[in-house]
Design an enzyme around this catalytic site. Structure first.
Site, short mmCIF file in Angstrom:
data_model
loop_
_atom_site.label_atom_id
_atom_site.label_comp_id
_atom_site.label_asym_id
_atom_site.label_seq_id
_atom_site.Cartn_x
_atom_site.Cartn_y
_atom_site.Cartn_z
CB CYS A 168 -0.90 -0.10 1.17
SG CYS A 168 -1.94 1.56 1.41
CB CYS B 190 -5.86 -0.32 4.92
SG CYS B 190 -5.52 -0.07 2.94
CG HIS C 173 -1.38 -1.15 6.05
ND1 HIS C 173 -2.02 0.01 6.81
CD2 HIS C 173 -1.40 -0.86 4.58
CE1 HIS C 173 -2.18 0.87 5.98
NE2 HIS C 173 -2.14 0.43 4.60
NE ARG D 183 -0.64 4.69 8.86
CZ ARG D 183 -2.13 4.16 8.95
NH1 ARG D 183 -2.36 4.35 10.20
NH2 ARG D 183 -2.88 3.79 8.12
CG ASP E 195 -0.92 4.00 5.51
OD1 ASP E 195 0.19 4.47 6.01
OD2 ASP E 195 -2.01 3.85 5.52
#
Length: 212
Positions: free
Chosen positions: A39, A107, A104, A43, A41
């Site tokens: 992803c 999400c 994760h 993080r 993302d």
């Protein structure tokens, strides 16, 4: 911006110097062993999670770590082309030995598949992209006992999404050929941000198991 510049300087003076020989070897070519589809993302940091060095992972990142099915490649739908091109290159040119689909916790992309058309009005490209995960939404809603249990819906969506994307990978003829010959492995991975735990999908049991 100052923080980014400071980071660049620190990389050059510390991290680069520590791995200088490695970077010199990578000057003209790469031989990654793994295609990592994760992803976008902020993080989720693939090299940090897997403790990999430069040159080991060929990384593809998009909203909700989605893999378009192969028929979308043939239809040449623009939003899907970058991800599919990377998959094709990693498998057919770089000859990666394994493909990781990494989802994760918390999400936002997976959560967004439940938004209404009105809520996605200002995000037409994102809306088009998330349509690729409608089978995930359908399956989750079918399996969910309590539709108001948002926490359960969240992790169930994130994990089922990983399994669905593995299925999507197996619509690519060149991947199926290598997979059947055991020339490539496909791994489902679920990363929990707040605990640092990573769970690996056990296809025989149909469950995610803690990596230990």
């Amino acid at each position: 911006m100052n923080n980014l510049i400071a980071g660049l300087i620190k990389f050059r003076t510390q991290d680069y110097e520590e791995h200088k020989n490695l970077f010199c070897r990578l000057k003209r070519s790469q031989q990654p062993h793994t295609l990592f589809i994760g992803c976008s993302d902020s993080r989720v940091v693939p090299e940090l999670i897997t403790k990999s060095l430069p040159g080991e992972l060929f990384v593809v990142r998009n909203i909700a770590n989605i893999v378009p099915q192969y028929h979308h490649v043939l239809e040449q739908e623009a939003p899907m082309s970058a991800t599919t091109a990377c998959i094709e290159y990693a498998v057919n040119v770089l000859k990666v030995e394994q493909i990781i689909i990494c989802g994760h916790s918390n999400c936002g992309g997976c959560g967004s598949i439940y938004l209404s058309d009105e809520e996605l009005t200002e995000l037409p490209v994102t809306k088009k992209w998330l349509e690729l995960a409608q089978t995930v939404k359908t399956r989750v809603l079918k399996e969910l006992d309590d539709p108001d249990d948002i926490m359960k819906r969240e992790w169930l969506t994130e994990q089922i999404n990983i399994v669905e994307q593995i299925k999507h990978l197996l619509t690519y003829p060149f991947i199926v050929e290598k997979y059947n010959k055991r020339e490539i492995d496909i791994i489902g991975m679920y990363y929990t941000i707040e605990s640092g735990e990573v769970f690996i999908y056990n296809a025989l049991k149909g469950v995610f198991e803690l990596a230990n």
